[in-house]
Design an enzyme around this catalytic site. Structure first.
Site, short mmCIF file in Angstrom:
data_model
loop_
_atom_site.label_atom_id
_atom_site.label_comp_id
_atom_site.label_asym_id
_atom_site.label_seq_id
_atom_site.Cartn_x
_atom_site.Cartn_y
_atom_site.Cartn_z
N LYS A 44 0.84 -1.20 0.00
CA LYS A 44 0.00 0.00 0.00
C LYS A 44 0.88 1.25 0.00
CE LYS A 44 -0.20 -0.44 5.02
NZ LYS A 44 -0.91 -1.11 6.10
N ARG A 138 -10.03 -0.57 15.05
CA ARG A 138 -9.81 0.21 13.83
C ARG A 138 -10.76 -0.39 12.80
NH1 ARG A 138 -3.99 0.89 10.90
NH2 ARG A 138 -4.44 -1.26 10.32
N TYR A 254 16.69 30.42 5.98
CA TYR A 254 15.57 31.12 6.63
C TYR A 254 15.78 31.21 8.13
CZ TYR A 254 12.57 30.77 2.47
OH TYR A 254 12.02 30.89 1.22
N MET A 302 11.84 24.53 1.15
CA MET A 302 10.91 23.69 0.39
C MET A 302 11.64 22.84 -0.65
SD MET A 302 7.64 24.76 -1.93
CE MET A 302 6.81 25.63 -0.61
C1 LIG Z 1 -0.15 -1.97 6.77
C2 LIG Z 1 -0.66 -3.29 7.24
C3 LIG Z 1 0.23 -4.37 7.41
C4 LIG Z 1 1.73 -4.20 7.36
O1 LIG Z 1 2.15 -3.63 8.60
P1 LIG Z 1 3.67 -3.31 8.95
O2 LIG Z 1 3.61 -2.83 10.34
O3 LIG Z 1 4.12 -2.25 8.00
O4 LIG Z 1 4.45 -4.56 8.79
C5 LIG Z 1 -0.32 -5.60 7.71
N1 LIG Z 1 -1.66 -5.75 7.86
C6 LIG Z 1 -2.52 -4.73 7.74
C7 LIG Z 1 -3.96 -4.96 7.95
C8 LIG Z 1 -2.05 -3.46 7.45
O5 LIG Z 1 -2.90 -2.43 7.37
#
Ligand SMILES: *Cc1c(COP(=O)(O)O)cnc(C)c1O
Length: 351
Positions: A44, A138, A254, A302
């Site tokens: 992701k 969550r 700056y 920046m």
């Molecule tokens: C992002 C995520 C992972 C990976 O987690 P890490 O801490 O980066 O290893 C695994 N499972 C779910 C559901 C996630 O959202």
């Protein structure tokens, strides 16, 4: 009307060096630590900023066959590399359009609520993953919702939960693990999965059939047990735009937060907070050239950062320097998390 052809774009003045061999080696190390469990990859957020086009070929070549993205918009980029059966979307389907897209692509949704279960079944159902919330609050169905007759109609590939405190020695880990183990018998599924990167190091009881590392693939070290087993994957690199000679007593940048105590050679580097090299590195960060230390002086701007070239007087305009970006030590130094250090890297530096 004749459109003027775009002239060729000159080479960039900043880049993210990605060590694909280190990424592949990290996956193999995590797969070895996962022991009998298979090892998926969280890709992701453009593979945590590493670039999905960099990460997925290396992960596939290493042997990974399961991938997770968060958003439906991330599916296209992943499907350039793997088939739909290898991919699942963590956020799940929020509406009929998401369900239709999942069906059209063949990508599994991770179902996170009874409402998602309902709309997935209404759209025709099919293979899916199911997230159960064992204490993080969550995403995921609560354990007591699993008895709903709708759940019994699902074709669950991966039944999963997610650890809230795996990078700490917390009693919550064992609570979540036993809550997860207790629901496995209640929902038919092919594979069970609990551990993220840190969870892999919590022991055999946490690994089940499939682990889901993200951070550790990209060089993050979430727990001390993993020290020495994972290598740095990304290094920001940038060109020196200008070398200046700052007389003793003058300030740089700056706010004039840095004042030269002697005549100082200063390099202005083409990397700034718009690229994810945040202002927290002001008067703090370290760049390097062939091992020589080039401290950041003054505030990060920046698009630019000033560095002290005293240790490398030979460096000239156009030469490249690299940023110290070992994730565990950079996190400690900056106060950013290892996750933030990766994902904050901006579009100009992504190669
Ligand atoms: C992002 C995520 C992972 C990976 O987690 P890490 O801490 O980066 O290893 C695994 N499972 C779910 C559901 C996630 O959202």
């Amino acid at each position: 009307m004749s459109a003027k052809p775009h002239p060729e774009i000159p080479p960039p003045a900043l880049r993210l060096s990605v060590d694909r061999a280190a990424l592949a080696a990290n996956w193999r190390a995590l797969d070895a630590m996962s022991d009998r469990a298979a090892t998926a990859s969280a890709v992701k957020a453009d593979a945590y900023g590493v670039g999905i086009h960099n990460a997925m070929p290396a992960l596939l070549e290493a042997g990974c066959r399961d991938f997770y993205v968060a958003h439906w918009c991330e599916v296209v980029g992943a499907l350039d590399h793997c088939d739909a059966a290898s991919l699942a979307v963590l956020h799940g389907p929020v509406n009929a359009a998401d369900c239709a897209y999942a069906r059209a692509t063949g990508v599994r949704p991770v179902l996170n609520s009874l409402q998602q279960v309902r709309i997935w079944l209404e759209s025709g159902g099919g293979p899916c993953d199911l997230m159960v919330d064992t204490g993080m609050n969550r995403l995921g169905l609560r354990p007591e919702e699993l008895g709903d007759p709708l759940v019994a109609r699902l074709e669950v590939d991966v039944l999963m939960s997610h650890l809230a405190c795996a990078d700490e020695d917390s009693a919550a880990n064992d609570h979540q693990r036993s809550a997860f183990a207790a629901i496995l018998g209640t929902v038919p599924h092919h594979r069970a999965s609990l551990a993220n990167s840190a969870g892999i190091a919590l022991g055999e009881a946490y690994r089940f059939d499939l682990t889901r590392p993200g951070l550790a693939l990209y060089g993050g070290v979430p727990r001390h047990e993993m020290h020495g087993k994972l290598s740095q994957v990304v290094t920001p690199e940038a060109a020196i735009l200008q070398v200046r000679h700052v007389p003793a007593g003058e300030t740089v940048g700056y706010g004039g937060t840095y004042r030269a105590t002697r005549d100082t050679a200063v390099g202005i580097v083409a990397l700034g907070y718009a690229d994810g090299y945040l202002r927290c590195w002001s008067d703090l960060g370290m760049l390097r050239s062939e091992g020589r230390k080039l401290p950041v002086i003054g505030r990060v701007s920046m698009d630019m950062t000033a560095i002290d070239l005293s240790a490398a007087p030979d460096l000239a305009e156009g030469d490249w320097v690299s940023v110290e970006y070992d994730l565990p030590s950079a996190a400690q130094k900056s106060g950013l998390s290892q996750y933030e250090l990766l994902t904050v890297l901006g579009p100009r530096i992504r190669s």
